[in-house]
Design a protein around this motif. Sequence first.
Motif, PDB file in Angstrom:
ATOM      1  N   SER A  24       0.825  -1.196   0.000  1.00 15.49           N
ATOM      2  CA  SER A  24       0.000   0.000   0.000  1.00 15.49           C
ATOM      3  C   SER A  24       0.866   1.256   0.000  1.00 15.49           C
ATOM      4  CB  SER A  24      -0.910   0.002   1.234  1.00 15.49           C
ATOM      5  OG  SER A  24      -1.431   1.290   1.456  1.00 15.49           O
ATOM      6  N   ALA A  25       1.934   1.231   0.794  1.00 13.85           N
ATOM      7  CA  ALA A  25       2.768   2.430   0.921  1.00 13.85           C
ATOM      8  C   ALA A  25       3.576   2.693  -0.350  1.00 13.85           C
ATOM      9  CB  ALA A  25       3.699   2.278   2.119  1.00 13.85           C
ATOM     10  N   GLY A  27       4.225   2.989  -3.985  1.00 14.50           N
ATOM     11  CA  GLY A  27       3.366   3.094  -5.164  1.00 14.50           C
ATOM     12  C   GLY A  27       3.793   4.266  -6.007  1.00 14.50           C
ATOM     13  N   LEU A  28       2.829   4.841  -6.703  1.00 17.25           N
ATOM     14  CA  LEU A  28       3.131   5.997  -7.544  1.00 17.25           C
ATOM     15  C   LEU A  28       3.712   7.131  -6.715  1.00 17.25           C
ATOM     16  CD1 LEU A  28      -0.111   6.055  -9.689  1.00 17.25           C
ATOM     17  CD2 LEU A  28       2.153   5.289 -10.398  1.00 17.25           C
ATOM     18  N   GLY A  29       3.328   7.186  -5.444  1.00 19.40           N
ATOM     19  CA  GLY A  29       3.832   8.238  -4.564  1.00 19.40           C
ATOM     20  C   GLY A  29       5.351   8.250  -4.530  1.00 19.40           C
ATOM     21  N   TYR A 111      -5.314   8.849  -8.909  1.00 23.87           N
ATOM     22  CA  TYR A 111      -4.278   7.815  -8.862  1.00 23.87           C
ATOM     23  C   TYR A 111      -4.449   6.830 -10.020  1.00 23.87           C
ATOM     24  CZ  TYR A 111      -0.935   5.094  -6.054  1.00 23.87           C
ATOM     25  OH  TYR A 111       0.173   4.464  -5.581  1.00 23.87           O
ATOM     26  N   PHE A 247       1.078  10.927   2.454  1.00 26.92           N
ATOM     27  CA  PHE A 247       0.643  10.259   1.223  1.00 26.92           C
ATOM     28  C   PHE A 247       1.462   9.000   0.969  1.00 26.92           C
ATOM     29  CE2 PHE A 247       0.591   9.447  -3.299  1.00 26.92           C
ATOM     30  CZ  PHE A 247      -0.723   9.678  -3.658  1.00 26.92           C
ATOM     31  N   THR A 248       2.768   9.132   1.063  1.00 25.61           N
ATOM     32  CA  THR A 248       3.627   8.014   0.679  1.00 25.61           C
ATOM     33  C   THR A 248       3.518   6.862   1.666  1.00 25.61           C
ATOM     34  OG1 THR A 248       5.836   7.411  -0.078  1.00 25.61           O
ATOM     35  CG2 THR A 248       5.731   8.861   1.818  1.00 25.61           C
ATOM     36  N   SER A 250       0.721   6.126   3.152  1.00 21.81           N
ATOM     37  CA  SER A 250      -0.715   5.768   3.148  1.00 21.81           C
ATOM     38  C   SER A 250      -1.413   6.118   4.452  1.00 21.81           C
ATOM     39  CB  SER A 250      -0.922   4.262   2.896  1.00 21.81           C
ATOM     40  OG  SER A 250      -0.367   3.874   1.693  1.00 21.81           O
ATOM     41  N   MET A 253      -6.027   8.400   6.312  1.00 19.77           N
ATOM     42  CA  MET A 253      -7.378   8.196   5.780  1.00 19.77           C
ATOM     43  C   MET A 253      -7.952   6.813   6.087  1.00 19.77           C
ATOM     44  SD  MET A 253      -6.871   6.084   3.023  1.00 19.77           S
ATOM     45  CE  MET A 253      -8.496   6.078   2.327  1.00 19.77           C
ATOM     46  N   SER A 344      -5.893  -0.368  -1.371  1.00 14.58           N
ATOM     47  CA  SER A 344      -6.033   0.079   0.014  1.00 14.58           C
ATOM     48  C   SER A 344      -6.809   1.390   0.095  1.00 14.58           C
ATOM     49  CB  SER A 344      -4.666   0.228   0.682  1.00 14.58           C
ATOM     50  OG  SER A 344      -3.975   1.344   0.178  1.00 14.58           O
ATOM     51  N   LEU A 345      -6.901   2.100  -1.028  1.00  9.51           N
ATOM     52  CA  LEU A 345      -7.629   3.369  -1.010  1.00  9.51           C
ATOM     53  C   LEU A 345      -9.138   3.184  -0.936  1.00  9.51           C
ATOM     54  CD1 LEU A 345      -5.420   5.299  -3.571  1.00  9.51           C
ATOM     55  CD2 LEU A 345      -5.922   6.081  -1.262  1.00  9.51           C
TER      56      LEU A 345
END
Length: 466
Positions: A24-25, A27-29, A111, A247-248, A250, A253, A344-345
């Motif tokens: 989850s952590a 990713g694109l981030g 995303y 964000f990076t 996760s 939220m 995960s979002l």
Amino acid sequence: MSERTSIHGQWSSRLAFILAATGSAVGLGNIWKFPYITGENGGGAFVLVYLLCVCLVGIPVMMAEIMLGRRGRQSPINAMEWLARSEGVSPHWRLLGWSGVVAGFLILSYYSVIAGWALAYVFRAVGGAFEGLGPEGVKALFDRFVGDPEALLAWHTIFMVLTMIVVARGVRSGLERAVTLLMPALFVLLLILVGYALSTGAFGQGLDFLFKPDFGKLLFHCEVVNGREHCEFSGSPVLIAMGHAFFTLSLGMGAIMVYGSYMPKGVSIARSSFVIAIADTLVALLAGMAIFPIVFANGLEPGAGPGLIFQTLPVAFGAMPGGRLFGTLFFVLLVFAAWSSAISLVEPAVAWLVENRGMSRVRASVWTGFWVWLCGLVTIFSFNIGRDWRLWGKTGFDLLDYLTANIMLPLGGLCIALFAGWVMRRASSEDELAMGRLGFGLWWGVIRYVSPLLVLVVFMHAIGVF
Ligand code: TRP
């Protein structure tokens, strides 16, 4: 009291939890966003602030979020309500869960569009489209691609369908296995790219940009107007760095909270959080070390914005031996990294629909997936027909990104820290975290004072209070 568990099941082991949360952590981030915002905000000083935020806010809030999830054992909305009731405070804390559902929804809507770009680039790479193209050709290819709303819509649709299939099947069956193999592969491939960056002759320049802090660039935003440089005080790079730490990882939220609710009792929350944060940070730094030397060696613009990796890495793939293979592998792995983050979002929303609306996972996934997909149009259009549509000076995509990453996530994280540090009884967190006295004392001090104050100070700085 018998041990409470989530109705959605549990991870099979400590390793499974760590892999899922790392999935989850990372990713694109890390690979797409970190390099481009670092480029836009001047490099070293920005990276330093981001690293500080990971240590002083990110890791403690991650521990808090996992802890709340594992104690609540439900979707974030219900978990917060249950925890609040059992601590004897207002059940309205469930609103924290709701704001997370909304944030996850909005984040996934853009995303998925960017993940769609990565998907499209897999096919470009396989077909050898980058060979001998050079920096200008690569940029023209990118501009043509994002200028075509139909193409973006098609790839966005495919990515959303992929995401919702995994969510519908439950996170454990497909993803747990895929991630075990793909995360290490991504890591190795990034090392290969860093190796290529070493050969470009601009490696030192890239490292300087990433690691040599120039604080002027962090506090002032400079633009060249008519050949003269104008600098203005700007509070936002610091906020962007902090927002990116959330964000990076996760955080903020409920994604990590819902993953925590499937975590077996007896697994160390502190140790898991450190492993996840270190892996995540390493991937981001490696991505930066691969990209910036290529940027400087080819005279490209570090502040090119969201297209940065799509305008730099293909130059390298087009020029290096075996570039076709490595290019294909890279974009495939990027898609997988995005995929394991995307699920995960929406998991908090889907878990809630199953718990409270009695929907099956499949229906809940189709339902959420459809609305997220529709919302993705805002991002798609902000790269072509709606390029000039502005609200508060930002395009639709910029606005979604700013609102979620820099406002909703830090505020969510702040509330998580306040709940864990001030609302929950010390005995409850001590029991759930089960660490040594010293370690617990340290976390307790940080989550009560340091993390909330830092978030508040950065917010006040950004709005110009000081
Ligand atoms: N951390 C992911 C990335 O860096 C994105 C992501 C997944 C995320 N789940 C999240 C961001 C929850 C914020 C909150 O690509």
